[in-house]
Design a protein around this motif. Structure first.
Motif, short mmCIF file in Angstrom:
data_model
loop_
_atom_site.label_atom_id
_atom_site.label_comp_id
_atom_site.label_asym_id
_atom_site.label_seq_id
_atom_site.Cartn_x
_atom_site.Cartn_y
_atom_site.Cartn_z
N PRO A 1 -32.83 -15.41 -58.86
CA PRO A 1 -33.35 -16.78 -58.73
C PRO A 1 -32.30 -17.78 -58.26
CG PRO A 1 -34.10 -15.78 -60.78
CD PRO A 1 -33.09 -14.84 -60.17
N SER A 2 -31.03 -17.50 -58.54
CA SER A 2 -29.96 -18.42 -58.15
C SER A 2 -29.59 -18.32 -56.67
CB SER A 2 -28.72 -18.16 -59.00
OG SER A 2 -28.28 -16.82 -58.81
N ALA A 3 -30.08 -17.29 -55.97
CA ALA A 3 -29.76 -17.13 -54.54
C ALA A 3 -30.39 -18.25 -53.73
CB ALA A 3 -30.24 -15.78 -54.05
N THR A 4 -29.61 -18.82 -52.83
CA THR A 4 -30.13 -19.90 -51.98
C THR A 4 -30.78 -19.30 -50.73
OG1 THR A 4 -28.09 -20.09 -50.71
CG2 THR A 4 -28.25 -21.41 -52.74
N ILE B 1 -42.27 -13.01 -54.11
CA ILE B 1 -40.96 -12.69 -54.67
C ILE B 1 -39.90 -13.12 -53.66
CG2 ILE B 1 -41.77 -10.74 -56.06
CD1 ILE B 1 -40.64 -8.89 -53.86
N ARG B 2 -38.70 -13.34 -54.14
CA ARG B 2 -37.60 -13.72 -53.25
C ARG B 2 -37.00 -12.43 -52.68
NH1 ARG B 2 -35.70 -18.64 -53.24
NH2 ARG B 2 -33.52 -18.07 -52.96
N GLY B 3 -37.54 -12.00 -51.55
CA GLY B 3 -37.03 -10.78 -50.98
C GLY B 3 -37.73 -10.40 -49.70
N PHE B 4 -37.34 -9.23 -49.19
CA PHE B 4 -37.89 -8.72 -47.94
C PHE B 4 -37.70 -7.22 -47.87
CE2 PHE B 4 -33.56 -10.26 -47.18
CZ PHE B 4 -32.94 -9.18 -46.58
N SER B 5 -38.41 -6.59 -46.95
CA SER B 5 -38.18 -5.17 -46.68
C SER B 5 -37.46 -5.08 -45.35
CB SER B 5 -39.49 -4.38 -46.65
OG SER B 5 -40.31 -4.82 -45.59
N ALA B 6 -36.66 -4.05 -45.22
CA ALA B 6 -35.86 -3.89 -44.00
C ALA B 6 -35.57 -2.43 -43.74
CB ALA B 6 -34.55 -4.65 -44.14
N ASN B 7 -35.36 -2.11 -42.48
CA ASN B 7 -34.81 -0.81 -42.09
C ASN B 7 -33.32 -1.04 -41.94
OD1 ASN B 7 -37.32 0.48 -41.97
ND2 ASN B 7 -37.68 -0.26 -39.91
N VAL B 8 -32.54 -0.30 -42.73
CA VAL B 8 -31.11 -0.56 -42.82
C VAL B 8 -30.33 0.72 -42.58
CG1 VAL B 8 -29.28 -1.40 -44.36
CG2 VAL B 8 -31.56 -2.37 -44.52
N PRO B 9 -29.24 0.65 -41.79
CA PRO B 9 -28.40 1.84 -41.61
C PRO B 9 -27.90 2.32 -42.97
CG PRO B 9 -27.78 0.13 -40.05
CD PRO B 9 -28.76 -0.49 -41.02
N ASP B 10 -27.97 3.61 -43.21
CA ASP B 10 -27.53 4.20 -44.46
C ASP B 10 -26.03 3.99 -44.65
OD1 ASP B 10 -28.35 5.45 -46.73
OD2 ASP B 10 -28.77 7.38 -45.81
N SER C 1 -23.81 -7.18 -53.60
CA SER C 1 -23.88 -8.63 -53.41
C SER C 1 -24.20 -9.33 -54.72
CB SER C 1 -24.95 -8.98 -52.37
OG SER C 1 -25.16 -10.38 -52.36
N GLU C 2 -23.50 -10.41 -54.99
CA GLU C 2 -23.74 -11.17 -56.21
C GLU C 2 -25.11 -11.86 -56.20
OE1 GLU C 2 -21.54 -15.04 -56.47
OE2 GLU C 2 -20.66 -14.32 -54.60
N HIS C 3 -25.74 -11.97 -55.04
CA HIS C 3 -27.01 -12.67 -54.92
C HIS C 3 -28.23 -11.73 -55.00
CE1 HIS C 3 -24.58 -16.05 -53.81
NE2 HIS C 3 -24.05 -15.35 -52.83
N VAL C 4 -27.99 -10.43 -54.88
CA VAL C 4 -29.08 -9.46 -54.84
C VAL C 4 -29.41 -8.98 -56.26
CG1 VAL C 4 -29.74 -7.16 -54.04
CG2 VAL C 4 -28.57 -8.73 -52.49
N GLU C 5 -30.68 -9.04 -56.58
CA GLU C 5 -31.18 -8.56 -57.88
C GLU C 5 -31.37 -7.05 -57.86
OE1 GLU C 5 -32.34 -8.94 -61.75
OE2 GLU C 5 -31.97 -10.70 -60.52
#
Length: 82
Positions: A20-23, A48-57, A67-71
Motif C-alpha cells: 500500500p505504501s508504494a507510489t 489491486i495495486r499490481g499488474f501481470s507481465a512476461n518477464v525474463p527469468d 524490491s522494498e515496494h513489492v508485496e
C-alpha cells in the motif's frame, strides 16, 4: 550472423502486487525496468495495486522479489472453480 527476435510470449508470466505504501512512481519504475529488460506488461489491475507481465527469468524476477515496494511476485496461472 542472423538476428533473432525473442517473443515475450515465451517469457514466464508473473503477477506482481505492490505494498500500500508504494507510489504510482514506484510502480511505473518497476514497469519500466521490466520493459527495459525485454519483458512486457500484459494487464494492469484496478482492484489491486499490481499488474501481470512476461518477464525474463532470473535477475529480473529476483530484482522484483527484492524490491522494498513489492508485496508479492507469483507465477501467473489459470484458476478455476468447481
Amino acid at each position: 550472423m542472423p538476428n533473432y527476435i525473442v517473443s515475450s510470449s515465451f517469457l514466464p508470466s508473473i503477477l506482481i502486487t505492490f505494498k500500500p505504501s508504494a507510489t504510482d512512481s514506484d510502480i511505473q519504475k518497476a514497469k519500466d525496468d521490466i520493459t527495459a529488460k525485454g519483458g512486457s506488461i500484459e494487464h494492469e489491475y484496478t482492484l489491486i495495486r499490481g499488474f501481470s507481465a512476461n518477464v525474463p527469468d532470473g535477475p529480473a524476477i529476483t530484482a522484483l522479489e527484492n524490491s522494498e515496494h513489492v508485496e508479492n511476485v507469483e507465477k501467473d496461472s489459470v484458476i478455476t472453480t468447481q
